[in-house]
Design an enzyme around this catalytic site. Structure first.
Site, PDB file in Angstrom:
ATOM      1  N   SER A  27       0.512  -3.508  -0.707  1.00 52.82           N
ATOM      2  CA  SER A  27       0.041  -2.166  -1.062  1.00 52.82           C
ATOM      3  C   SER A  27      -0.869  -2.268  -2.278  1.00 52.82           C
ATOM      4  O   SER A  27      -0.863  -3.279  -2.995  1.00 52.82           O
ATOM      5  CB  SER A  27       1.268  -1.298  -1.403  1.00 52.82           C
ATOM      6  N   TYR A  58       9.018   1.949  -5.156  1.00 54.92           N
ATOM      7  CA  TYR A  58       8.048   1.493  -4.148  1.00 54.92           C
ATOM      8  C   TYR A  58       7.175   0.380  -4.723  1.00 54.92           C
ATOM      9  O   TYR A  58       6.973  -0.660  -4.094  1.00 54.92           O
ATOM     10  CB  TYR A  58       7.191   2.671  -3.693  1.00 54.92           C
TER      11      TYR A  58
HETATM   12  P1  NAD Z   1       4.718   5.162   8.617  1.00 52.09           P
HETATM   13  O1  NAD Z   1       5.732   6.023   7.965  1.00 52.09           O
HETATM   14  O2  NAD Z   1       3.927   5.715   9.743  1.00 52.09           O
HETATM   15  O3  NAD Z   1       5.358   3.788   9.103  1.00 52.09           O
HETATM   16  C1  NAD Z   1       6.549   3.259   8.594  1.00 52.09           C
HETATM   17  C2  NAD Z   1       7.482   3.062   9.761  1.00 52.09           C
HETATM   18  O4  NAD Z   1       8.693   2.437   9.318  1.00 52.09           O
HETATM   19  C3  NAD Z   1       7.880   4.388  10.425  1.00 52.09           C
HETATM   20  O5  NAD Z   1       7.652   4.302  11.807  1.00 52.09           O
HETATM   21  C4  NAD Z   1       9.346   4.503  10.093  1.00 52.09           C
HETATM   22  O6  NAD Z   1      10.071   5.211  11.071  1.00 52.09           O
HETATM   23  C5  NAD Z   1       9.745   3.029  10.039  1.00 52.09           C
HETATM   24  N1  NAD Z   1      11.051   2.842   9.390  1.00 52.09           N
HETATM   25  C6  NAD Z   1      11.474   3.409   8.244  1.00 52.09           C
HETATM   26  N2  NAD Z   1      12.765   3.068   8.026  1.00 52.09           N
HETATM   27  C7  NAD Z   1      13.146   2.265   9.058  1.00 52.09           C
HETATM   28  C8  NAD Z   1      14.350   1.620   9.412  1.00 52.09           C
HETATM   29  N3  NAD Z   1      15.436   1.725   8.648  1.00 52.09           N
HETATM   30  N4  NAD Z   1      14.393   0.892  10.556  1.00 52.09           N
HETATM   31  C9  NAD Z   1      13.286   0.776  11.334  1.00 52.09           C
HETATM   32  N5  NAD Z   1      12.115   1.380  11.050  1.00 52.09           N
HETATM   33  C10 NAD Z   1      12.044   2.126   9.932  1.00 52.09           C
HETATM   34  O7  NAD Z   1       3.745   4.707   7.438  1.00 52.09           O
HETATM   35  P2  NAD Z   1       2.669   3.543   7.354  1.00 52.09           P
HETATM   36  O8  NAD Z   1       1.741   3.964   6.302  1.00 52.09           O
HETATM   37  O9  NAD Z   1       2.158   3.179   8.678  1.00 52.09           O
HETATM   38  O10 NAD Z   1       3.535   2.346   6.761  1.00 52.09           O
HETATM   39  C11 NAD Z   1       3.524   1.043   7.300  1.00 52.09           C
HETATM   40  C12 NAD Z   1       3.522   0.050   6.149  1.00 52.09           C
HETATM   41  O11 NAD Z   1       2.273   0.146   5.459  1.00 52.09           O
HETATM   42  C13 NAD Z   1       4.607   0.314   5.102  1.00 52.09           C
HETATM   43  O12 NAD Z   1       5.145  -0.924   4.670  1.00 52.09           O
HETATM   44  C14 NAD Z   1       3.842   0.951   3.969  1.00 52.09           C
HETATM   45  O13 NAD Z   1       4.472   0.737   2.738  1.00 52.09           O
HETATM   46  C15 NAD Z   1       2.529   0.218   4.073  1.00 52.09           C
HETATM   47  N6  NAD Z   1       1.384   0.838   3.422  1.00 52.09           N
HETATM   48  C16 NAD Z   1       0.817   1.977   3.909  1.00 52.09           C
HETATM   49  C17 NAD Z   1      -0.300   2.504   3.276  1.00 52.09           C
HETATM   50  C18 NAD Z   1      -0.983   3.745   3.790  1.00 52.09           C
HETATM   51  O14 NAD Z   1      -1.955   4.185   3.184  1.00 52.09           O
HETATM   52  N7  NAD Z   1      -0.555   4.346   4.851  1.00 52.09           N
HETATM   53  C19 NAD Z   1      -0.820   1.891   2.137  1.00 52.09           C
HETATM   54  C20 NAD Z   1      -0.215   0.744   1.659  1.00 52.09           C
HETATM   55  C21 NAD Z   1       0.879   0.213   2.316  1.00 52.09           C
END
Ligand code: NAD
Length: 252
Positions: free
Chosen positions: A144, A157
């Site tokens: 991130s 986080y």
């Molecule tokens: P998102 O919420 O769409 O995806 C996260 C997924 O993890 C969801 O589908 C959620 O249901 C699942 N999850 C949560 N707890 C869980 C559990 N106990 N068991 C199984 N699945 C579980 O959000 P995203 O942005 O797609 O996040 C994906 C990754 O990207 C994460 O690690 C997030 O920290 C990282 N990230 C996202 C961004 C952004 O801008 N969206 C930026 C930096 C990092």
């Protein structure tokens, strides 16, 4: 000629019911991999599988909750069933509770650190013996901006994502000798469930876009190229790296 093909490879993507993980699962499938999609929400999981099958690629649903670490060996075993192995693991499941310091409890801290940091290690470790046997494997973590920058309400986080960066290097040190590379993608801002609070604030969103060199926030399709590259033989000599995918946010 660089080999970006994933034909014959099997991938497991966690957090594949939504957002970045779901998009990555599709990108891997389009590059030729058979993909196991792990998620908790049955309807969304089936939708994501159907999206991949619609492009005539192979996908299977693995319904599982990663929060119980004792279940990880069992989950890994179930992940091998649909296509017989796992060659590529993407640890995309994550949570951002956005709590100010005074609201963080031991429980909420553990929820964040467990899912974002412990699970990528303990789940990955389950697949190492089989990857070692093949002398080939790929682990892709999701870091991130908060791996290296502090954002408001980002204590737990940010701690977890700082940990993911170092975990990525340490996993690479442990396993790359056996042909198993480990890298992380560090996304900027992408429209997902996790960033809904940011996307609901147009002023903030514009400021974040202006902070990038490219002048916009991410689109989910922006993750395709780096995901396929890191999963493919083309990246054989790349390991232990945290690669910003942020439109130049961290370059400015
Ligand atoms: P998102 O919420 O769409 O995806 C996260 C997924 O993890 C969801 O589908 C959620 O249901 C699942 N999850 C949560 N707890 C869980 C559990 N106990 N068991 C199984 N699945 C579980 O959000 P995203 O942005 O797609 O996040 C994906 C990754 O990207 C994460 O690690 C997030 O920290 C990282 N990230 C996202 C961004 C952004 O801008 N969206 C930026 C930096 C990092």
């Amino acid at each position: 000629m660089a080999d970006f093909s994933l034909t014959g490879k099997v991938a497991l993507v966690t957090g594949a019911t939504s957002g970045i993980g779901r998009r990555q699962a599709l990108a891997l499938a389009q590059a030729g991999a058979a993909v196991v999609l792990l998620g908790r929400r049955a309807a969304q999981l089936q939708e994501a599988v159907a999206e991949i099958e619609a492009v005539e690629a192979k996908a299977a649903a693995l319904s599982a909750d990663l929060s119980d670490r004792d279940q990880l060996p069992n989950i890994a075993e179930r992940a091998m069933v649909p296509f017989g192995s796992i060659d590529i693991l993407i640890n995309a499941a994550g949570v951002n509770l956005r709590q100010p310091a005074e609201e963080i409890t031991l429980e909420s801290w553990d929820t964040t650190l467990n899912l974002n940091l412990a699970v990528p290690f303990f789940l990955s470790r389950e697949f190492i013996p089989a990857m070692e046997k093949n002398s080939w494997g790929r682990i892709i973590n999701i870091a991130s901006l908060q791996s290296s920058r502090a954002f408001p309400n980002g204590l737990a986080y940010g701690a977890s994502k700082g940990g993911v960066s170092q975990l990525t290097r340490a996993m690479a040190e442990a396993w790359s000798r056996h042909g198993i590379t480990c890298n992380a993608i560090a996304p900027g801002f992408f429209p997902t469930e996790l960033t809904a609070p940011v996307y609901n604030d147009p002023d903030l969103l514009n400021k974040l876009a202006a902070q990038t060199a490219i002048g916009r926030n991410g689109e989910l399709s922006d993750v395709d190229g780096l995901t396929v590259f890191l999963a493919s033989p083309a990246s054989d000599y790349l390991t232990g790296q945290v690669i910003p995918l942020d439109g130049g946010f961290t370059a400015k």
